[in-house]
Design a protein around this motif. Structure first.
Motif, PDB file in Angstrom:
ATOM      1  N   PRO A   1      25.160  -8.483   5.883  1.00 42.12           N
ATOM      2  CA  PRO A   1      23.983  -9.296   5.070  1.00 42.12           C
ATOM      3  C   PRO A   1      22.834  -9.250   6.032  1.00 42.12           C
ATOM      4  O   PRO A   1      21.712  -9.191   5.046  1.00 42.12           O
ATOM      5  CB  PRO A   1      24.652 -10.373   4.155  1.00 42.12           C
ATOM      6  N   VAL A   2      23.147 -10.442   7.144  1.00 40.51           N
ATOM      7  CA  VAL A   2      21.946 -10.416   8.271  1.00 40.51           C
ATOM      8  C   VAL A   2      21.230  -9.301   8.565  1.00 40.51           C
ATOM      9  O   VAL A   2      20.069  -9.618   8.827  1.00 40.51           O
ATOM     10  CB  VAL A   2      22.611 -10.887   9.089  1.00 40.51           C
ATOM     11  N   ALA A   3      22.208  -7.880   8.622  1.00 36.89           N
ATOM     12  CA  ALA A   3      21.474  -6.817   9.426  1.00 36.89           C
ATOM     13  C   ALA A   3      20.123  -6.256   7.595  1.00 36.89           C
ATOM     14  O   ALA A   3      19.407  -6.344   8.509  1.00 36.89           O
ATOM     15  CB  ALA A   3      22.923  -5.838   9.918  1.00 36.89           C
ATOM     16  N   ALA A   4      20.797  -6.680   6.855  1.00 35.39           N
ATOM     17  CA  ALA A   4      19.695  -6.087   5.901  1.00 35.39           C
ATOM     18  C   ALA A   4      18.856  -7.580   5.537  1.00 35.39           C
ATOM     19  O   ALA A   4      17.851  -6.983   5.178  1.00 35.39           O
ATOM     20  CB  ALA A   4      20.584  -6.646   4.337  1.00 35.39           C
ATOM     21  N   ILE A   5      18.666  -8.461   5.717  1.00 34.59           N
ATOM     22  CA  ILE A   5      17.926  -9.297   6.291  1.00 34.59           C
ATOM     23  C   ILE A   5      16.635  -8.998   6.946  1.00 34.59           C
ATOM     24  O   ILE A   5      15.691  -9.047   7.805  1.00 34.59           O
ATOM     25  CB  ILE A   5      18.242 -10.686   6.369  1.00 34.59           C
ATOM     26  N   VAL A   6      17.122  -8.532   7.970  1.00 35.84           N
ATOM     27  CA  VAL A   6      16.238  -8.537   9.668  1.00 35.84           C
ATOM     28  C   VAL A   6      15.670  -6.227   9.549  1.00 35.84           C
ATOM     29  O   VAL A   6      14.743  -6.799   9.775  1.00 35.84           O
ATOM     30  CB  VAL A   6      17.588  -8.610  10.907  1.00 35.84           C
ATOM     31  N   ARG A   7      16.672  -6.149   8.567  1.00 36.89           N
ATOM     32  CA  ARG A   7      15.814  -4.665   8.318  1.00 36.89           C
ATOM     33  C   ARG A   7      14.977  -5.343   7.582  1.00 36.89           C
ATOM     34  O   ARG A   7      13.582  -4.237   7.103  1.00 36.89           O
ATOM     35  CB  ARG A   7      17.258  -4.003   7.634  1.00 36.89           C
ATOM     36  N   ASP A   8      14.887  -5.648   6.168  1.00 30.44           N
ATOM     37  CA  ASP A   8      13.585  -6.121   5.625  1.00 30.44           C
ATOM     38  C   ASP A   8      12.906  -6.657   6.308  1.00 30.44           C
ATOM     39  O   ASP A   8      11.372  -6.536   6.048  1.00 30.44           O
ATOM     40  CB  ASP A   8      14.164  -6.871   4.533  1.00 30.44           C
ATOM     41  N   LEU A   9      12.967  -7.785   7.110  1.00 29.95           N
ATOM     42  CA  LEU A   9      11.944  -8.333   7.747  1.00 29.95           C
ATOM     43  C   LEU A   9      11.425  -7.498   8.545  1.00 29.95           C
ATOM     44  O   LEU A   9       9.895  -7.353   9.008  1.00 29.95           O
ATOM     45  CB  LEU A   9      12.549  -9.038   8.018  1.00 29.95           C
ATOM     46  N   PHE A  10      11.690  -5.958   9.427  1.00 29.59           N
ATOM     47  CA  PHE A  10      11.739  -5.344   9.906  1.00 29.59           C
ATOM     48  C   PHE A  10      10.346  -4.706   9.426  1.00 29.59           C
ATOM     49  O   PHE A  10       9.353  -3.876  10.364  1.00 29.59           O
ATOM     50  CB  PHE A  10      12.648  -4.464  10.703  1.00 29.59           C
ATOM     51  N   ILE A  11      10.994  -4.325   8.172  1.00 32.20           N
ATOM     52  CA  ILE A  11       9.864  -3.249   7.076  1.00 32.20           C
ATOM     53  C   ILE A  11       8.685  -3.771   6.649  1.00 32.20           C
ATOM     54  O   ILE A  11       7.274  -2.874   6.920  1.00 32.20           O
ATOM     55  CB  ILE A  11      10.711  -2.796   6.181  1.00 32.20           C
ATOM     56  N   ILE A  12       8.611  -5.372   6.514  1.00 35.74           N
ATOM     57  CA  ILE A  12       7.473  -5.720   6.206  1.00 35.74           C
ATOM     58  C   ILE A  12       6.765  -6.381   7.932  1.00 35.74           C
ATOM     59  O   ILE A  12       5.010  -6.380   7.387  1.00 35.74           O
ATOM     60  CB  ILE A  12       8.189  -7.442   6.160  1.00 35.74           C
ATOM     61  N   PHE A  13       7.561  -6.241   8.458  1.00 34.06           N
ATOM     62  CA  PHE A  13       6.669  -6.295  10.124  1.00 34.06           C
ATOM     63  C   PHE A  13       6.341  -4.742  10.294  1.00 34.06           C
ATOM     64  O   PHE A  13       4.496  -5.046  11.059  1.00 34.06           O
ATOM     65  CB  PHE A  13       7.728  -6.801  11.480  1.00 34.06           C
ATOM     66  N   VAL A  14       6.542  -3.911   9.940  1.00 36.96           N
ATOM     67  CA  VAL A  14       5.931  -2.613  10.265  1.00 36.96           C
ATOM     68  C   VAL A  14       4.713  -2.572   9.370  1.00 36.96           C
ATOM     69  O   VAL A  14       3.621  -1.227   9.678  1.00 36.96           O
ATOM     70  CB  VAL A  14       6.945  -1.842  11.083  1.00 36.96           C
ATOM     71  N   THR A  15       5.059  -2.564   8.325  1.00 36.00           N
ATOM     72  CA  THR A  15       4.025  -2.690   7.426  1.00 36.00           C
ATOM     73  C   THR A  15       2.551  -3.189   7.836  1.00 36.00           C
ATOM     74  O   THR A  15       1.715  -2.832   7.576  1.00 36.00           O
ATOM     75  CB  THR A  15       4.776  -3.071   5.600  1.00 36.00           C
ATOM     76  N   LEU A  16       2.671  -4.661   7.984  1.00 38.74           N
ATOM     77  CA  LEU A  16       1.343  -5.504   8.772  1.00 38.74           C
ATOM     78  C   LEU A  16       1.044  -5.058   9.347  1.00 38.74           C
ATOM     79  O   LEU A  16      -0.568  -5.103   9.406  1.00 38.74           O
ATOM     80  CB  LEU A  16       2.008  -6.765   8.301  1.00 38.74           C
ATOM     81  N   GLU A  17       1.993  -4.736  10.260  1.00 34.75           N
ATOM     82  CA  GLU A  17       1.273  -3.797  11.812  1.00 34.75           C
ATOM     83  C   GLU A  17       0.094  -2.442  11.169  1.00 34.75           C
ATOM     84  O   GLU A  17      -0.948  -1.807  11.803  1.00 34.75           O
ATOM     85  CB  GLU A  17       2.366  -3.407  12.467  1.00 34.75           C
ATOM     86  N   LEU A  18       1.238  -1.718  10.326  1.00 33.93           N
ATOM     87  CA  LEU A  18       0.203  -0.432   9.748  1.00 33.93           C
ATOM     88  C   LEU A  18      -0.650  -0.965   9.554  1.00 33.93           C
ATOM     89  O   LEU A  18      -2.116  -0.158   9.506  1.00 33.93           O
ATOM     90  CB  LEU A  18       1.116   0.416   8.502  1.00 33.93           C
ATOM     91  N   PHE A  19      -0.850  -2.000   8.714  1.00 34.28           N
ATOM     92  CA  PHE A  19      -2.135  -2.607   8.035  1.00 34.28           C
ATOM     93  C   PHE A  19      -2.983  -3.144   9.346  1.00 34.28           C
ATOM     94  O   PHE A  19      -4.553  -2.495   8.786  1.00 34.28           O
ATOM     95  CB  PHE A  19      -1.954  -3.472   7.087  1.00 34.28           C
ATOM     96  N   ILE A  20      -2.742  -3.346  10.359  1.00 28.38           N
ATOM     97  CA  ILE A  20      -3.775  -3.989  10.940  1.00 28.38           C
ATOM     98  C   ILE A  20      -4.065  -3.331  11.987  1.00 28.38           C
ATOM     99  O   ILE A  20      -5.221  -2.196  12.311  1.00 28.38           O
ATOM    100  CB  ILE A  20      -3.558  -4.979  11.809  1.00 28.38           C
ATOM    101  N   ILE A  21      -3.411  -1.639  12.230  1.00 27.54           N
ATOM    102  CA  ILE A  21      -3.772  -0.809  13.223  1.00 27.54           C
ATOM    103  C   ILE A  21      -5.036  -0.164  12.450  1.00 27.54           C
ATOM    104  O   ILE A  21      -6.566   0.841  12.337  1.00 27.54           O
ATOM    105  CB  ILE A  21      -2.387   0.466  13.615  1.00 27.54           C
ATOM    106  N   GLY A  22      -4.566   0.120  10.628  1.00 28.86           N
ATOM    107  CA  GLY A  22      -5.613   1.193   9.510  1.00 28.86           C
ATOM    108  C   GLY A  22      -6.995   0.258  10.028  1.00 28.86           C
ATOM    109  O   GLY A  22      -8.320   0.880   9.770  1.00 28.86           O
TER     110      GLY A  22
END
Length: 125
Positions: free
Chosen positions: A32-53
């Motif tokens: 369950p912790v891994a799933a939360i970390v995975r979700d947070l990581f996906i959110i972080f990568v998405t925000l980073e993608l918007f910033i880079i764009g």
């Protein structure tokens, strides 16, 4: 590098490796912790993608602005500079043809006449 710096580097590497191993162990043993970390990581990568764009958009705009400035401001300056160089070249040619060459010819004739007069009067050096 002195001994103290090497020790701090080794300590830093050991701490980083232990931290990495601990995180991997935590993620493997607690899904369950891994799933939360995975979700947070996906959110972080998405925000980073918007910033880079956004930053790429700013970069493209800056390149467009630079290109426009070069076409509208620098190109006319280069054209004016080329015209000025042409004018200076023409002035230099005119001065050479109309002033300098006649002055050189006249002074050489005067020097020749002076030498001729000195030779005829017997005052040659």
């Amino acid at each position: 590098m002195d001994k103290k710096t090497k020790i701090w580097i080794i300590i830093g590497v050991v701490v980083a490796v232990l931290l990495f191993v601990g995180i991997i162990y935590l993620l493997v043993t607690h899904p369950p912790v891994a799933a939360i970390v995975r979700d947070l990581f996906i959110i972080f990568v998405t925000l980073e993608l918007f910033i880079i764009g956004a930053l790429l958009t700013v970069l493209v705009w800056q390149i467009y602005t630079l290109t426009r400035m070069m076409q509208q401001e620098i190109k006319p300056m280069l054209t004016a500079t080329q015209e000025t160089i042409g004018t200076v070249r023409g002035t230099a040619t005119f001065m050479s043809d109309q002033v300098v060459q006649p002055a050189i010819k006249m002074s050489s004739k005067v020097a020749g006449w002076q030498k001729s007069v000195k030779v005829l009067l017997g005052k040659a050096e």
